[in-house]
Design a protein around this motif. Structure first.
Motif, PDB file in Angstrom:
ATOM      1  N   UNK A  15       0.955  -1.293   0.027  1.00  0.00           N
ATOM      2  CA  UNK A  15       0.259   0.214  -0.712  1.00  0.00           C
ATOM      3  C   UNK A  15       0.941   1.030   0.250  1.00  0.00           C
ATOM      4  N   UNK A  16       0.500   1.827  -1.076  1.00  0.00           N
ATOM      5  CA  UNK A  16       2.314   2.420  -1.272  1.00  0.00           C
ATOM      6  C   UNK A  16       0.530   4.207  -0.690  1.00  0.00           C
ATOM      7  N   UNK A  17       1.186   5.312  -0.417  1.00  0.00           N
ATOM      8  CA  UNK A  17       0.804   6.510   0.226  1.00  0.00           C
ATOM      9  C   UNK A  17       1.614   7.373   0.150  1.00  0.00           C
ATOM     10  N   UNK A  18       2.453   7.529   1.423  1.00  0.00           N
ATOM     11  CA  UNK A  18       3.577   8.758   2.300  1.00  0.00           C
ATOM     12  C   UNK A  18       3.710   9.703   0.933  1.00  0.00           C
ATOM     13  N   UNK A  19       4.523  10.368   0.116  1.00  0.00           N
ATOM     14  CA  UNK A  19       4.067  11.063  -1.088  1.00  0.00           C
ATOM     15  C   UNK A  19       3.397  10.919  -1.683  1.00  0.00           C
ATOM     16  N   UNK A  20       2.205   9.897  -2.232  1.00  0.00           N
ATOM     17  CA  UNK A  20       1.088   9.982  -2.746  1.00  0.00           C
ATOM     18  C   UNK A  20      -0.012  10.910  -2.395  1.00  0.00           C
ATOM     19  N   UNK A  21      -0.157  10.833  -1.186  1.00  0.00           N
ATOM     20  CA  UNK A  21      -1.179  11.601  -0.947  1.00  0.00           C
ATOM     21  C   UNK A  21      -1.503  13.066  -1.109  1.00  0.00           C
ATOM     22  N   UNK A  22       0.264  13.738  -1.045  1.00  0.00           N
ATOM     23  CA  UNK A  22       0.117  14.729  -2.186  1.00  0.00           C
ATOM     24  C   UNK A  22      -0.202  14.846  -3.686  1.00  0.00           C
ATOM     25  N   UNK A  23       0.403  13.924  -4.149  1.00  0.00           N
ATOM     26  CA  UNK A  23      -0.115  13.993  -5.255  1.00  0.00           C
ATOM     27  C   UNK A  23      -1.976  12.858  -5.388  1.00  0.00           C
ATOM     28  N   UNK A  24      -2.490  12.769  -4.861  1.00  0.00           N
ATOM     29  CA  UNK A  24      -3.932  12.256  -5.433  1.00  0.00           C
ATOM     30  C   UNK A  24      -4.603  12.030  -6.760  1.00  0.00           C
ATOM     31  N   UNK A  25      -4.524  13.522  -6.798  1.00  0.00           N
ATOM     32  CA  UNK A  25      -4.818  13.320  -8.257  1.00  0.00           C
ATOM     33  C   UNK A  25      -4.407  12.893  -9.367  1.00  0.00           C
ATOM     34  N   UNK A  26      -3.304  13.353  -9.500  1.00  0.00           N
ATOM     35  CA  UNK A  26      -2.279  12.912 -10.523  1.00  0.00           C
ATOM     36  C   UNK A  26      -1.921  11.310 -10.651  1.00  0.00           C
ATOM     37  N   UNK A  27      -1.446  10.601  -9.996  1.00  0.00           N
ATOM     38  CA  UNK A  27      -0.755   9.713  -9.646  1.00  0.00           C
ATOM     39  C   UNK A  27      -1.919   8.546  -8.708  1.00  0.00           C
ATOM     40  N   UNK A  28      -2.757   9.318  -7.634  1.00  0.00           N
ATOM     41  CA  UNK A  28      -4.289   8.314  -7.416  1.00  0.00           C
ATOM     42  C   UNK A  28      -3.562   7.293  -5.414  1.00  0.00           C
ATOM     43  N   UNK A  29      -4.165   7.284  -5.202  1.00  0.00           N
ATOM     44  CA  UNK A  29      -4.348   6.181  -3.617  1.00  0.00           C
ATOM     45  C   UNK A  29      -4.971   5.055  -4.033  1.00  0.00           C
ATOM     46  N   UNK A  30      -4.448   4.499  -4.347  1.00  0.00           N
ATOM     47  CA  UNK A  30      -5.583   3.818  -4.281  1.00  0.00           C
ATOM     48  C   UNK A  30      -5.924   2.816  -3.073  1.00  0.00           C
ATOM     49  N   UNK A  31      -7.599   2.540  -2.995  1.00  0.00           N
ATOM     50  CA  UNK A  31      -8.109   2.284  -1.932  1.00  0.00           C
ATOM     51  C   UNK A  31      -8.743   0.919  -1.758  1.00  0.00           C
ATOM     52  N   UNK A  32      -9.528   0.176  -0.495  1.00  0.00           N
ATOM     53  CA  UNK A  32      -9.170  -0.788  -0.094  1.00  0.00           C
ATOM     54  C   UNK A  32     -10.393  -1.636  -0.628  1.00  0.00           C
ATOM     55  N   UNK A  33     -11.060  -1.233  -1.436  1.00  0.00           N
ATOM     56  CA  UNK A  33     -11.585  -1.351  -2.910  1.00  0.00           C
ATOM     57  C   UNK A  33     -10.797  -2.631  -3.645  1.00  0.00           C
ATOM     58  N   UNK A  34      -9.813  -1.660  -4.030  1.00  0.00           N
ATOM     59  CA  UNK A  34      -9.056  -2.463  -4.813  1.00  0.00           C
ATOM     60  C   UNK A  34      -8.184  -3.605  -4.606  1.00  0.00           C
ATOM     61  N   UNK A  35      -7.673  -3.234  -3.531  1.00  0.00           N
ATOM     62  CA  UNK A  35      -7.509  -4.791  -2.962  1.00  0.00           C
ATOM     63  C   UNK A  35      -8.132  -6.061  -2.493  1.00  0.00           C
TER      64      UNK A  35
END
Length: 177
Positions: A43-63
């Motif tokens: 589960x990659x979060x870290x710096x992706x939180x600031x880039x969630x609109x570009x990179x995206x944070x995968x949800x628990x639904x994906x997993x």
């Protein structure tokens, strides 16, 4: 692209990446992990939180979809969660998911990032994030039991030749938390 790594393996089937130095903690953990089959969730979060609109944070639904797929194919083993987010256990969206799959959290604080990657690569099956760290761990494992997000980035161009042809894509599901 998977093609670069595939080329190296075709030229020399024994080609692999090794650590130059291994910590005592790594040696102990890798010996323990080598004794078992397990499913890696990264589960990659870290710096992706600031880039969630570009990179995206995968949800628990994906997993959840990824693990159901592995389960339906008889490829779901005890689940070990690797994450750069030390607070992911307390994330309300993920709590039910973690309980449903009896997840064990792998504490990586005592390891160098390269050691964590190598420990992840010992997995038997994978539900990877939209992260090169996930990609490398799954690739180095040489496992064909890899689930990856069909849409790698939430917005913007998608990578070409990202996944090995024998990996399984599933639809990405995003979260904002």
């Amino acid at each position: 692209s998977y093609r670069y790594l595939d080329y190296l393996w075709r030229m020399d089937s024994s080609w692999d990446i090794r650590l130059r130095a291994e910590s005592e903690d790594f040696i102990s953990a890798s010996r323990n992990l080598e004794k078992e089959r397990f499913t890696v969730i990264h589960i990659r979060r870290g710096d992706y939180r600031n880039l969630k609109n570009e990179f995206g944070l995968l949800s628990s639904g994906y997993y959840s979809k990824a693990l159901r797929r592995l389960q339906s194919e008889g490829l779901l083993y005890p689940v070990k969660v690797f994450s750069d987010d030390t607070e992911i256990k307390q994330n309300k969206e993920f709590q039910a998911f973690f309980q449903d799959y009896d997840c064990t959290f792998f504490d990586t604080k005592t390891f160098e990032p390269a050691e964590t990657l190598m420990l992840m690569s010992l997995g038997s099956s994978f539900a990877i994030a939209n992260s090169s760290f996930s990609w490398w761990a799954a690739s180095l494992s040489r496992s064909s039991n890899v689930i990856f997000p069909l849409t790698w980035f939430r917005s913007g161009p998608q990578p070409l030749d990202l996944a090995f042809p024998f990996w399984t894509p599933i639809e990405s599901a995003w979260t904002d938390t």
